[in-house]
Design an enzyme around this catalytic site. Structure first.
Site, mmCIF file in Angstrom:
data_model
loop_
_atom_site.group_PDB
_atom_site.id
_atom_site.type_symbol
_atom_site.label_atom_id
_atom_site.label_comp_id
_atom_site.label_asym_id
_atom_site.label_seq_id
_atom_site.Cartn_x
_atom_site.Cartn_y
_atom_site.Cartn_z
ATOM 1 C CB CYS A 265 -0.977 -0.011 1.172
ATOM 2 S SG CYS A 265 -0.225 0.095 2.820
ATOM 3 C CG HIS A 313 -4.503 0.069 3.895
ATOM 4 N ND1 HIS A 313 -3.808 -0.912 3.231
ATOM 5 C CD2 HIS A 313 -5.393 0.575 2.995
ATOM 6 C CE1 HIS A 313 -4.269 -1.023 1.987
ATOM 7 N NE2 HIS A 313 -5.218 -0.116 1.822
ATOM 8 C CG HIS A 325 -6.616 0.554 -1.705
ATOM 9 N ND1 HIS A 325 -6.822 -0.106 -0.508
ATOM 10 C CD2 HIS A 325 -7.623 0.148 -2.522
ATOM 11 C CE1 HIS A 325 -7.898 -0.865 -0.597
ATOM 12 N NE2 HIS A 325 -8.407 -0.734 -1.799
#
Length: 350
Positions: A265, A313, A325
């Site tokens: 990520c 994240h 993402h």
């Protein structure tokens, strides 16, 4: 009579004891009742937790990797400085030796006696001036020699410290790598217990949960103000970052990866902004800690949306309530709702 009663009581007690032992043995040897099978919702929650733990460990691995690279660079710079300083030290040592030998040859004769012995005062005074300059040069050489030795000691001490920090960072990275692999192995093993139809239903549950979360977020004041905000136009750098991120759609998530064929990520977001000409920290936690924060309802394309309370994240906002993402292992870089996960906050690289 008493004896008969006593005998009867003993027999009754023996019977009761035998029954108790039999019951206890039966209970002990009876098979344990099997735990009820987990529902798909429970499996999804457990898999999500394992992936979250793996992602947090990935962030720790990435951060340790950054420290390793920085410390390796520091050690190279220190090695260059040490080599340069050692060369200067050798030069100064040679100069100091030459000065010492010259003083020895002069015999250390006092200036007054040399004046008395000289038949030419002008020559003596000229020689005396040269001697004074030589003395100043000798003093400067000695001072420089001491300073250079001090610097060399300092560089050596710094190199020792950096080496220990490098070893510690490598150890941290190795531990984080083991945690990532362990959590991913647990998730894979859990998914392997499911039949193909159950895995399909599990993926559908995941998508439905993300859809509900996004719908709930779109109903909040932040999302409504964001849609109508007049200041959501992105910067030129932000548009370049978004263009880079969207070109990566379809590439697989790989933990610790930062392109060009796969990403985790924060690998995706850091590379997107590097492509935009604005390098940013490598990990989502450092992005959250070090980049300027902006209100959620004022975010614009190119901003980074940080998720979960531990900032484990991150995605890049592309406008229209959506992010790009890299979700997790087994998934590809994808477009998703900005509110499909719990938002911690928003940061703006530039």
């Amino acid at each position: 009579m008493t004896r008969g009663i006593r005998s009867g009581a003993c027999a009754a007690a023996l019977t009761a004891l035998t029954a108790t032992v039999a019951l206890t043995t039966a209970t002990a040897t009876a098979p344990a009742q099997a735990a009820p099978p987990r529902t798909l919702a429970q499996v999804r929650a457990e898999v999500d937790a394992l992936y979250r733990q793996a992602e947090a460990a990935t962030d720790a691995y990435n951060a340790a990797g950054e420290r390793v690279r920085a410390q390796q660079h520091d050690l190279v710079a220190l090695a260059v400085a040490i080599d340069r300083t050692q060369t200067r030290l050798r030069t100064l040592t040679a100069q100091a030796g030459a000065l010492a030998r010259a003083q020895y040859r002069a015999g250390g004769v006092p200036d007054t006696l040399r004046l008395a012995m000289s038949g030419d005062p002008d020559t003596f005074l000229s020689d005396a001036g040269l001697a004074a300059r030589g003395a100043r040069a000798a003093s400067a050489t000695i001072d420089a020699l001491a300073d250079t030795r001090g610097k060399l000691d300092g560089y050596a001490h710094a190199a020792t410290e950096r080496w220990q920090q490098l070893v510690d960072a490598q150890r941290t990275a190795a531990g984080a790598r083991q945690r990532v692999r362990a959590r991913l192995a647990e998730a894979i093993a859990l998914l392997a217990t499911l039949k193909e139809q159950e895995r399909v239903r599990l993926a559908r549950l995941e998508d439905e949960a993300a859809y509900r979360a996004q719908s709930d977020w779109l109903a909040t004041g932040d999302a409504k103000r964001l849609v109508t905000a007049a200041s959501t136009a992105s910067s030129a750098a932000g548009r370049r970052a978004v263009a880079f991120a969207t070109r990566q759609i379809g590439k697989p998530y790989v933990w610790g990866a930062a392109g060009p064929s796969s990403y985790d990520c924060s690998g995706l977001t850091s590379q997107a902004w590097a492509a935009a000409g604005r390098p940013i920290p490598r990990t989502s936690q450092e992005q959250w800690a070090r980049l300027p924060h902006v209100p959620v309802d004022r975010m614009r394309p190119g901003d980074l949306v940080i998720y979960f309370s531990d900032a484990s994240h991150v995605g890049i906002y592309v406008g229209g309530g959506a992010i790009v993402h890299a979700p997790r292992p087994g998934r590809d870089v994808v477009v998703a709702g900005a509110g499909s996960m719990p938002i911690l906050g928003v940061v703006r690289p530039g």
